[in-house]
Design an enzyme around this catalytic site. Structure first.
Site, PDB file in Angstrom:
ATOM      1  N   LYS A   1      59.270  97.843 -29.036  1.00 45.69           N
ATOM      2  CA  LYS A   1      58.135  97.213 -28.350  1.00 45.69           C
ATOM      3  C   LYS A   1      57.920  95.747 -28.761  1.00 45.69           C
ATOM      4  CE  LYS A   1      55.579 101.535 -27.699  1.00 45.69           C
ATOM      5  NZ  LYS A   1      54.289 102.204 -27.956  1.00 45.69           N
TER       6      LYS A   1
ATOM      7  N   ASN B   1      52.793 100.112 -31.999  1.00 52.55           N
ATOM      8  CA  ASN B   1      53.427 100.997 -32.972  1.00 52.55           C
ATOM      9  C   ASN B   1      54.951 100.867 -32.983  1.00 52.55           C
ATOM     10  OD1 ASN B   1      54.122 102.406 -30.681  1.00 52.55           O
ATOM     11  ND2 ASN B   1      52.829 104.178 -31.107  1.00 52.55           N
TER      12      ASN B   1
ATOM     13  N   HIS C   1      58.914 103.240 -28.728  1.00 51.00           N
ATOM     14  CA  HIS C   1      58.656 104.365 -27.827  1.00 51.00           C
ATOM     15  C   HIS C   1      59.900 105.227 -27.858  1.00 51.00           C
ATOM     16  CE1 HIS C   1      58.054 106.672 -24.106  1.00 51.00           C
ATOM     17  NE2 HIS C   1      59.331 106.420 -23.897  1.00 51.00           N
TER      18      HIS C   1
ATOM     19  N   GLU D   1      63.606 108.511 -17.957  1.00 52.85           N
ATOM     20  CA  GLU D   1      63.381 107.195 -18.548  1.00 52.85           C
ATOM     21  C   GLU D   1      64.670 106.377 -18.622  1.00 52.85           C
ATOM     22  OE1 GLU D   1      59.464 108.366 -21.200  1.00 52.85           O
ATOM     23  OE2 GLU D   1      61.392 108.202 -22.225  1.00 52.85           O
TER      24      GLU D   1
END
Length: 140
Positions: free
Chosen positions: A11, A114, A117, A128
């Site tokens: 991220k 965080n 993913h 995905e």
């Protein structure tokens, strides 16, 4: 045990702090192979589509905005029980609850920021992976 594939995103909070190599090292130390990887900046349409399952949740707009706030690294990982293994390596969503040595315990800034993913099931991993990668980009 079965060899399977899972999907990962490093991220914006992690890419901003130049942690891609450290995250990749943890992935590889866990016995997972990175068989596809690309650094991109998500568009709002991509983020909204990817997180559409959360559309009715209060955090949806903030999550989409965060995921578009900087580059991300999209990955396909392969290995024995890759989904479960990567979820162990990532640690709990809330870094305060994550086990020592996990990616989120070591690198996350908050529940939202965080650092990574990961797919929560083999079925979601397939969806995905297909959302971001073409077959020709997977070089396992």
């Amino acid at each position: 045990m079965a060899v399977e594939r899972t999907f990962s995103i490093i991220k914006p909070d992690a890419t901003r702090r130049n942690l891609t190599g450290k995250v990749n090292a943890k992935i590889e130390e866990a016995g997972l192979r990175i068989i596809a990887q690309k650094r991109v900046r998500l568009t709002p349409i991509q983020a909204e589509g990817f997180y559409a399952v959360h559309r009715e949740r209060p955090f949806y707009k903030d999550l989409c905005a965060f995921m578009c706030s900087g580059p991300v690294v999209l990955q396909i990982l392969e290995g024995e029980n890759a989904v479960a293994r990567y979820r162990e390596v990532m640690g709990a969503t809330n870094p305060a609850n994550a086990a020592p040595g996990t990616i989120r315990k070591e690198f996350a800034e908050s529940i939202e920021a965080n650092s990574v993913h990961g797919s929560d099931s083999a079925e979601n991993a397939e969806t995905e992976m297909a959302y971001f990668f073409e077959d020709r980009e997977i070089v396992g």
